[in-house]
Write a protein that holds these residues in place. Structure first.
Motif, PDB file in Angstrom:
ATOM      1  N   SER A   3       0.852  -1.184   0.000  1.00  0.00           N
ATOM      2  CA  SER A   3       0.000   0.000   0.000  1.00  0.00           C
ATOM      3  C   SER A   3       0.889   1.236   0.000  1.00  0.00           C
ATOM      4  CB  SER A   3      -0.920  -0.005   1.211  1.00  0.00           C
ATOM      5  OG  SER A   3      -0.257   0.433   2.341  1.00  0.00           O
ATOM      6  N   ALA A  76      -7.141   5.950   6.995  1.00  0.00           N
ATOM      7  CA  ALA A  76      -5.806   6.548   6.849  1.00  0.00           C
ATOM      8  C   ALA A  76      -5.862   8.036   6.543  1.00  0.00           C
ATOM      9  CB  ALA A  76      -5.047   5.821   5.740  1.00  0.00           C
ATOM     10  N   SER A  77      -7.044   8.548   6.166  1.00  0.00           N
ATOM     11  CA  SER A  77      -7.174   9.971   5.818  1.00  0.00           C
ATOM     12  C   SER A  77      -7.795  10.747   6.984  1.00  0.00           C
ATOM     13  CB  SER A  77      -8.052  10.115   4.561  1.00  0.00           C
ATOM     14  OG  SER A  77      -8.674  11.373   4.531  1.00  0.00           O
ATOM     15  N   ILE A 100      -5.459   0.042   7.966  1.00  0.00           N
ATOM     16  CA  ILE A 100      -6.132  -1.251   8.006  1.00  0.00           C
ATOM     17  C   ILE A 100      -5.129  -2.384   8.247  1.00  0.00           C
ATOM     18  CG2 ILE A 100      -6.013  -1.712   5.509  1.00  0.00           C
ATOM     19  CD1 ILE A 100      -8.953  -2.611   5.665  1.00  0.00           C
ATOM     20  N   THR A 116     -15.018  -1.676   2.555  1.00  0.00           N
ATOM     21  CA  THR A 116     -15.412  -1.530   1.150  1.00  0.00           C
ATOM     22  C   THR A 116     -14.576  -0.452   0.472  1.00  0.00           C
ATOM     23  OG1 THR A 116     -17.167   0.034   1.760  1.00  0.00           O
ATOM     24  CG2 THR A 116     -17.797  -2.270   1.562  1.00  0.00           C
TER      25      THR A 116
HETATM   26  C1  LIG Z   1     -12.581   4.645  -2.027  1.00  0.00           C
HETATM   27  S1  LIG Z   1     -12.653   5.166  -0.355  1.00  0.00           S
HETATM   28  C2  LIG Z   1     -13.879   4.072   0.351  1.00  0.00           C
HETATM   29  C3  LIG Z   1     -14.537   4.659   1.551  1.00  0.00           C
HETATM   30  C4  LIG Z   1     -15.663   3.826   2.171  1.00  0.00           C
HETATM   31  N1  LIG Z   1     -15.212   2.557   2.667  1.00  0.00           N
HETATM   32  C5  LIG Z   1     -16.785   3.643   1.207  1.00  0.00           C
HETATM   33  O1  LIG Z   1     -17.049   2.502   0.803  1.00  0.00           O
HETATM   34  O2  LIG Z   1     -17.407   4.656   0.859  1.00  0.00           O
HETATM   35  C6  LIG Z   1     -11.162   4.461   0.292  1.00  0.00           C
HETATM   36  C7  LIG Z   1     -10.938   4.840   1.720  1.00  0.00           C
HETATM   37  O3  LIG Z   1      -9.979   3.959   2.271  1.00  0.00           O
HETATM   38  C8  LIG Z   1      -9.009   4.705   2.969  1.00  0.00           C
HETATM   39  N2  LIG Z   1      -7.755   3.926   2.905  1.00  0.00           N
HETATM   40  C9  LIG Z   1      -7.031   3.627   1.808  1.00  0.00           C
HETATM   41  N3  LIG Z   1      -5.981   2.846   2.141  1.00  0.00           N
HETATM   42  C10 LIG Z   1      -6.062   2.659   3.482  1.00  0.00           C
HETATM   43  C11 LIG Z   1      -5.270   1.934   4.425  1.00  0.00           C
HETATM   44  N4  LIG Z   1      -4.193   1.253   4.019  1.00  0.00           N
HETATM   45  N5  LIG Z   1      -5.656   1.935   5.718  1.00  0.00           N
HETATM   46  C12 LIG Z   1      -6.759   2.633   6.106  1.00  0.00           C
HETATM   47  N6  LIG Z   1      -7.540   3.336   5.272  1.00  0.00           N
HETATM   48  C13 LIG Z   1      -7.193   3.352   3.972  1.00  0.00           C
HETATM   49  C14 LIG Z   1      -8.935   6.033   2.249  1.00  0.00           C
HETATM   50  O4  LIG Z   1      -8.394   7.052   3.056  1.00  0.00           O
HETATM   51  C15 LIG Z   1     -10.384   6.252   1.891  1.00  0.00           C
HETATM   52  O5  LIG Z   1     -11.096   6.916   2.889  1.00  0.00           O
END
Ligand SMILES: C[S@@+](CC[C@H](N)C(=O)[O-])C[C@H]1O[C@@H](n2cnc3c(N)ncnc32)[C@H](O)[C@@H]1O
Length: 262
Positions: A3, A76-77, A100, A116
Motif C-alpha cells: 500500500s 488513513a485519511s 487497516i 469496502t
Molecule cells: C474509495 S474510499 C472508500 C470509503 C468507504 N469505505 C466507502 O465505501 O465509501 C477508500 C478509503 O480507504 C481509505 N484507505 C485507503 N488505504 C487505506 C489503508 N491502508 N488503511 C486505512 N484506510 C485506507 C482512504 O483514506 C479512503 O477513505
C-alpha cells in the motif's frame, strides 16, 4: 502488493468529491450505491459491535448505525475521519485515524467487520489478517474488491487512465497519482486469502454493474446510471459487467487464523 504510504493524503484532497458521488446520478454514484446496498443486505441488523475499516466519509457506518449496530471506524485519511465524525456525532470518539494493516483494536472486538473500497489500496494479506484478528469467533466479515474480470474496469485501468495520464503530463496538467494499489486479484484468490485468514466465505457476488466504457459513461451519466441499475436488477453477465465483488464470510470459531496467503 504494497500500500502507498501517502494514501491518506491522496484521499484528504478528495473527500468532498467522494462523499457527494454517493448522491450523483451517474456511473460512480450507481456503483457506490449498489455496493452499499449489497453490504447492508449481508450485514443485517444489530445490535452488536461493528467496525467499518477504511470507512471514508462514513456513509456505510451511518447506515449500519441506523440498523442498530454500535459502529467504530478507522481510516488513513484525517479528512475522511473528520467528515465521518461529523456525520455520526454520537459515535465520533469511535472513529480514529489509522491503517487497516495495523488496526488499533484488541483481538476479537467486533461482531461485524466491513471494508469496502479500501483493500485495493492496502497490503491485502496484512489487511485481511488484521480484519480477521479483530472479528469475534462466529462474527461476520464483509469486504469488497474490484472485479478483475470487468470489461469496463479492464478498459479503464489498462487503456483509458494511462491515456489520460499521458495527455495530462504532455499538457503540464498532471495531478496527484492514484496511490499504487494492490492491483488485480482474481475473485477465487481473494477467497483463498480470506480462508487463509480464518474466514469461511459464504458468498461472493458481483455488483456495481457498468455497461458504458469510459469516456461514454461520463459523457452520458444518466444513461450510464440507468443502464447500470437495470443490469444490476437482472444480474445478467455479472462476471463481466460487475465492477466490484462483495465477499461475505464468518470467522470460523475453531480455526486459528494464520495470516492470509498471498
Ligand atoms: C474509495 S474510499 C472508500 C470509503 C468507504 N469505505 C466507502 O465505501 O465509501 C477508500 C478509503 O480507504 C481509505 N484507505 C485507503 N488505504 C487505506 C489503508 N491502508 N488503511 C486505512 N484506510 C485506507 C482512504 O483514506 C479512503 O477513505
Amino acid at each position: 502488493m504494497m500500500s502507498s504510504p501517502d494514501v491518506g493524503g491522496y484521499f484528504d484532497a478528495r473527500v468532498r468529491r467522494y462523499d457527494s458521488a454517493y448522491e450523483s446520478f451517474d456511473s460512480d454514484g450507481h456503483a457506490l450505491r449498489a455496493r452499499l446496498d449489497a453490504v447492508l443486505r449481508r450485514a443485517g441488523s444489530g445490535p452488536g459491535d461493528a467496525l467499518d475499516a477504511g470507512m471514508g466519509p462514513g456513509r456505510l457506518a451511518a447506515e449500519l448505525e441506523r440498523l442498530g449496530w454500535t459502529v467504530s471506524g478507522v481510516d488513513a485519511s484525517l479528512e475522511m475521519v473528520s467528515v465521518a465524525r461529523k456525520r455520526l456525532p454520537g459515535s465520533a470518539q469511535r472513529f480514529t485515524h489509522g491503517r487497516i494493516e495495523s488496526l488499533p483494536f484488541p483481538d476479537e472486538s467486533f461482531d461485524l467487520v466491513t471494508a469496502t473500497g479500501v483493500l485495493e489500496y492496502s497490503s491485502v494479506a496484512s489487511a485481511l489478517a488484521e480484519l480477521a484478528r479483530v472479528t469475534r469467533p462466529g462474527g461476520r466479515l464483509i469486504v469488497s474488491y474490484p472485479n478483475a474480470g470487468s470489461i469496463c474496469g479492464i478498459w479503464k485501468s489498462r487503456a483509458w487512465y494511462p491515456a489520460v495520464r499521458r495527455v495530462k503530463s504532455v499538457t503540464g496538467r498532471a495531478g496527484a497519482h492514484r496511490p499504487d494499489g494492490a492491483g488485480a486479484i482474481a475473485a477465487e484468490r481473494v477467497v483463498r486469502m480470506l480462508e487463509g485468514a480464518g474466514i469461511a466465505v459464504e458468498t461472493f457476488d458481483y455488483v456495481s454493474f457498468l455497461a458504458l466504457p469510459a469516456p461514454l459513461d461520463t459523457m452520458f451519466p444518466a444513461v450510464s446510471a440507468r443502464a447500470g441499475e437495470r443490469l444490476e436488477r437482472r444480474g445478467a453477465h455479472a462476471r463481466r459487467l460487475g465492477t466490484q465483488i462483495v465477499f461475505d464470510g464468518v470467522k470460523d470459531a475453531t480455526a486459528v487464523g494464520h495470516g492470509a496467503g498471498s
